[in-house]
Design a protein around this motif. Structure first.
Motif, PDB file in Angstrom:
ATOM      1  N   VAL A 107      -8.505  -5.143   9.575  1.00 24.28           N
ATOM      2  CA  VAL A 107      -7.729  -6.264   9.569  1.00 24.28           C
ATOM      3  C   VAL A 107      -5.714  -4.994  10.324  1.00 24.28           C
ATOM      4  O   VAL A 107      -5.456  -4.865   8.979  1.00 24.28           O
ATOM      5  CB  VAL A 107      -7.232  -6.880   9.089  1.00 24.28           C
ATOM      6  CG1 VAL A 107      -6.080  -8.156   8.867  1.00 24.28           C
ATOM      7  CG2 VAL A 107      -8.767  -7.325   8.144  1.00 24.28           C
ATOM      8  N   LYS A 108      -5.514  -5.000  10.634  1.00 31.01           N
ATOM      9  CA  LYS A 108      -4.237  -3.759  11.423  1.00 31.01           C
ATOM     10  C   LYS A 108      -2.781  -5.320  11.756  1.00 31.01           C
ATOM     11  O   LYS A 108      -3.726  -6.193  12.922  1.00 31.01           O
ATOM     12  CB  LYS A 108      -4.878  -3.518  12.827  1.00 31.01           C
ATOM     13  CG  LYS A 108      -5.827  -2.282  12.594  1.00 31.01           C
ATOM     14  CD  LYS A 108      -6.042  -1.021  13.442  1.00 31.01           C
ATOM     15  CE  LYS A 108      -6.586  -0.146  12.894  1.00 31.01           C
ATOM     16  NZ  LYS A 108      -6.631   1.281  14.101  1.00 31.01           N
ATOM     17  N   SER A 109      -2.677  -5.163  11.626  1.00 31.07           N
ATOM     18  CA  SER A 109      -0.715  -6.385  11.950  1.00 31.07           C
ATOM     19  C   SER A 109       0.648  -5.129  11.735  1.00 31.07           C
ATOM     20  O   SER A 109       0.467  -4.439  10.290  1.00 31.07           O
ATOM     21  CB  SER A 109      -1.245  -7.319  11.143  1.00 31.07           C
ATOM     22  OG  SER A 109       0.477  -7.603  11.479  1.00 31.07           O
ATOM     23  N   LEU A 110       1.208  -5.258  12.841  1.00 33.61           N
ATOM     24  CA  LEU A 110       2.387  -4.625  12.219  1.00 33.61           C
ATOM     25  C   LEU A 110       3.029  -5.553  11.298  1.00 33.61           C
ATOM     26  O   LEU A 110       4.476  -4.836  11.100  1.00 33.61           O
ATOM     27  CB  LEU A 110       2.882  -5.213  13.839  1.00 33.61           C
ATOM     28  CG  LEU A 110       2.438  -3.791  14.395  1.00 33.61           C
ATOM     29  CD1 LEU A 110       3.261  -3.723  16.286  1.00 33.61           C
ATOM     30  CD2 LEU A 110       2.894  -2.331  14.379  1.00 33.61           C
ATOM     31  N   PHE A 111       2.307  -6.634  10.703  1.00 35.64           N
ATOM     32  CA  PHE A 111       3.797  -6.954   9.661  1.00 35.64           C
ATOM     33  C   PHE A 111       2.795  -6.483   8.132  1.00 35.64           C
ATOM     34  O   PHE A 111       1.612  -6.528   8.392  1.00 35.64           O
ATOM     35  CB  PHE A 111       3.509  -8.588   9.882  1.00 35.64           C
ATOM     36  CG  PHE A 111       3.812  -9.904   8.610  1.00 35.64           C
ATOM     37  CD1 PHE A 111       5.014  -9.519   8.358  1.00 35.64           C
ATOM     38  CD2 PHE A 111       3.287  -9.746   7.546  1.00 35.64           C
ATOM     39  CE1 PHE A 111       6.164  -9.757   7.550  1.00 35.64           C
ATOM     40  CE2 PHE A 111       3.737 -10.900   6.142  1.00 35.64           C
ATOM     41  CZ  PHE A 111       5.796 -10.757   6.065  1.00 35.64           C
ATOM     42  N   GLU A 112       3.355  -6.163   7.725  1.00 37.63           N
ATOM     43  CA  GLU A 112       2.849  -5.872   6.556  1.00 37.63           C
ATOM     44  C   GLU A 112       3.647  -5.811   5.258  1.00 37.63           C
ATOM     45  O   GLU A 112       4.809  -6.886   4.769  1.00 37.63           O
ATOM     46  CB  GLU A 112       3.380  -4.077   6.304  1.00 37.63           C
ATOM     47  CG  GLU A 112       3.076  -3.195   7.643  1.00 37.63           C
ATOM     48  CD  GLU A 112       3.329  -1.791   7.524  1.00 37.63           C
ATOM     49  OE1 GLU A 112       5.065  -1.769   6.122  1.00 37.63           O
ATOM     50  OE2 GLU A 112       2.909  -0.639   8.121  1.00 37.63           O
ATOM     51  N   VAL A 113       2.995  -6.969   3.855  1.00 39.18           N
ATOM     52  CA  VAL A 113       3.517  -6.746   2.473  1.00 39.18           C
ATOM     53  C   VAL A 113       3.353  -6.042   1.617  1.00 39.18           C
ATOM     54  O   VAL A 113       2.359  -5.702   1.654  1.00 39.18           O
ATOM     55  CB  VAL A 113       2.951  -8.240   2.080  1.00 39.18           C
ATOM     56  CG1 VAL A 113       3.580  -8.540   0.967  1.00 39.18           C
ATOM     57  CG2 VAL A 113       2.853  -9.198   3.575  1.00 39.18           C
ATOM     58  N   SER A 114       4.250  -5.267   0.837  1.00 41.47           N
ATOM     59  CA  SER A 114       4.216  -4.343   0.275  1.00 41.47           C
ATOM     60  C   SER A 114       4.293  -5.125  -1.579  1.00 41.47           C
ATOM     61  O   SER A 114       5.045  -5.755  -1.987  1.00 41.47           O
ATOM     62  CB  SER A 114       5.043  -3.068   0.015  1.00 41.47           C
ATOM     63  OG  SER A 114       5.148  -2.252  -0.682  1.00 41.47           O
ATOM     64  N   VAL A 115       3.429  -5.022  -2.344  1.00 40.64           N
ATOM     65  CA  VAL A 115       3.448  -5.648  -3.585  1.00 40.64           C
ATOM     66  C   VAL A 115       3.413  -3.965  -4.727  1.00 40.64           C
ATOM     67  O   VAL A 115       2.279  -3.324  -4.189  1.00 40.64           O
ATOM     68  CB  VAL A 115       2.554  -6.837  -4.018  1.00 40.64           C
ATOM     69  CG1 VAL A 115       2.674  -7.254  -5.031  1.00 40.64           C
ATOM     70  CG2 VAL A 115       2.176  -7.301  -3.339  1.00 40.64           C
ATOM     71  N   VAL A 116       4.405  -4.088  -5.484  1.00 38.64           N
ATOM     72  CA  VAL A 116       4.401  -2.903  -6.620  1.00 38.64           C
ATOM     73  C   VAL A 116       4.208  -3.792  -7.784  1.00 38.64           C
ATOM     74  O   VAL A 116       4.412  -4.285  -8.403  1.00 38.64           O
ATOM     75  CB  VAL A 116       5.771  -2.062  -6.773  1.00 38.64           C
ATOM     76  CG1 VAL A 116       5.766  -1.349  -7.724  1.00 38.64           C
ATOM     77  CG2 VAL A 116       6.364  -1.406  -5.104  1.00 38.64           C
ATOM     78  N   PHE A 117       3.041  -3.155  -8.093  1.00 47.46           N
ATOM     79  CA  PHE A 117       2.487  -4.009  -9.866  1.00 47.46           C
ATOM     80  C   PHE A 117       2.796  -2.761 -10.799  1.00 47.46           C
ATOM     81  O   PHE A 117       2.631  -1.385 -10.992  1.00 47.46           O
ATOM     82  CB  PHE A 117       1.328  -3.712 -10.001  1.00 47.46           C
ATOM     83  CG  PHE A 117       0.756  -5.183  -8.507  1.00 47.46           C
ATOM     84  CD1 PHE A 117       0.595  -6.410  -9.218  1.00 47.46           C
ATOM     85  CD2 PHE A 117       0.131  -4.471  -7.592  1.00 47.46           C
ATOM     86  CE1 PHE A 117       0.223  -7.164  -8.308  1.00 47.46           C
ATOM     87  CE2 PHE A 117      -0.376  -5.524  -6.840  1.00 47.46           C
ATOM     88  CZ  PHE A 117       0.136  -6.971  -7.254  1.00 47.46           C
ATOM     89  N   ALA A 118       3.133  -3.235 -12.708  1.00 46.76           N
ATOM     90  CA  ALA A 118       3.348  -2.459 -13.533  1.00 46.76           C
ATOM     91  C   ALA A 118       2.321  -2.825 -14.107  1.00 46.76           C
ATOM     92  O   ALA A 118       1.823  -3.984 -14.512  1.00 46.76           O
ATOM     93  CB  ALA A 118       4.440  -2.169 -13.408  1.00 46.76           C
TER      94      ALA A 118
END
Length: 413
Positions: A107-118
């Motif tokens: 699933v390629k898209s130029l929109f990116e969602v970055s989530v940082v977990f701890a």
């Protein structure tokens, strides 16, 4: 002969009786050569069921349910919600299609969602790796923890299996606490812009010339081109490539790119741009892969301290595939690592001017330092024109006549 035939017939009947009582082992991969219509008629062994196989429909429909996905979603949601959720149907259908058809989900898209977990428990589980492989975990100024993804992967590849099993339970225990989402960022993916340019000033460097924080020249090719791209795309810039990070716009028509190219050309008489276009990250990678194979053609105006005649430089025309050892030039040592680079001068053609000047046309491997090949850079480039002529030589003018690479594609006017 009759006895032999009767023996074989009896043996075959016994084998058929045994096989009827034993279920076929499941195949490793469901066969799909029967097409979409036949796929629904396959049983769990991948075979075409007989007309009397009443369980085939149930078995076929059961394959379409992703139990793993269902279990994960049911852990946090009500059962009715999960079954009715479009997300569940999408994910389960996607995973089942991967399982059935052996597809790769991309699933390629130029929109990116970055989530940082701890997750503190995860860090604690990695502590034994730091003891077993201390060289894999080195502190860095810009890293909050030494247990980075790459460091853990490197340690897992290095540690012996028996040592791993001594310190870590297998299967692992269930986590006691949930992870926390520390940061969520929504960005547009990077946009890459490529083109070709002509430079019309010898006092214009390729990149900003800054030494010890002091700017030596007013501008550069990189700045003249990129400042218009930055304004149009409204993006942050990274050095050494025209890569537009987190642009507000990601799509431009061919006409808009032509207008942008014209704006760049109208802004300065020192450069001209053509074939300006959007390219992919993969295209940038292919360009870099071929950097060592590219060739460049130069024209250099050379001065010598001792008088020369035509016959003194004629031998240069016969030299082919001359190998050079070039230490990083002093003029770029502030921004390039110290190394010895092997480069090739493919051909040379001399053009006599007067007793102290001649022009040299060169075809070289990309990455060759031409100025240093002429004057020697205090012996850091060997051999050089000065050593070949046995006299002091210096370069007065250097023009790039062509870059022999068919990239990016030429655009029609």
């Amino acid at each position: 002969m009759k006895d032999l035939q009767e023996f074989l017939r009896n043996s075959q009947e016994k084998e058929d009786t045994v096989y009827l009582d034993v279920a076929d082992p499941p195949c490793k991969r469901i066969r799909l050569e029967h097409g979409e219509e036949g796929a629904d008629d396959l049983n769990h062994n991948g075979a075409i069921p007989s007309a009397g196989d009443g369980n085939s429909a149930m078995e076929s429909s059961a394959v379409k349910v992703c139990n793993v996905c269902l279990g994960i979603l049911q852990e946090f949601c009500e059962a009715d919600f999960v079954k009715k959720s479009p997300l569940f149907r999408f994910v389960s259908d996607l995973l089942s299609s991967v399982a059935i058809e052996n597809l790769t989900a991309l699933v390629k898209s130029l929109f990116e969602v970055s989530v940082v977990f701890a997750h503190p428990e995860t860090d604690e589980e990695c502590h034994f790796l730091a003891t077993a492989c201390p060289d894999c975990f080195k502190p860095a100024k810009n890293k909050q923890s030494v247990f980075t993804r790459m460091a853990v992967i490197k340690a897992l590849e290095k540690i012996k299996e028996e040592d791993f099993l001594k310190h870590f339970p297998c299967p692992p225990s269930s986590p006691k606490n949930l992870c926390d989402a520390l940061e969520i960022q929504c960005n547009n993916g990077a946009v890459f812009v490529a083109g070709r340019y002509n430079k019309y000033s010898r006092n214009l460097p390729q990149t900003p010339w800054i030494i010890d924080g002091e700017r030596k020249l007013e501008s550069s090719v990189e700045e003249l081109i990129s400042e218009h791209l930055m304004a149009e795309f409204k993006a942050d810039r990274r050095p050494f490539a025209i890569e537009l990070v987190n642009p507000r716009r990601i799509r431009f028509t061919a006409e808009e790119m032509r207008r942008l190219q014209q704006a760049i050309n109208d802004s300065s008489d020192k450069i001209q741009v053509r074939d300006l276009q959007l390219v992919t990250r993969e295209a940038i990678g292919r360009m870099k892969e071929g950097e060592e194979e590219k060739t460049k053609t130069y024209s250099a105006l050379i001065w010598t301290d001792k008088a020369i005649q035509r016959e003194d430089i004629a031998f240069l025309d016969d030299i082919k595939e001359l190998k050079l050892d070039q230490k990083t030039p002093l003029r770029v040592l502030h921004r390039r690592p110290l190394a010895v680079r092997c480069r090739l001068i493919h051909t040379m053609k001399s053009e006599y001017i007067d007793e102290h000047h001649f022009r040299l046309h060169l075809k070289t491997q990309a990455g060759t330092y031409i100025k240093e090949f002429v004057h020697g850079d205090f012996g850091r480039t060997k051999p050089n024109i000065g050593s070949l002529l046995n006299r002091t030589a210096d370069i007065l003018e250097l023009d790039v006549e062509s870059v022999d690479v068919d990239w990016p594609p030429t655009l029609a006017d």
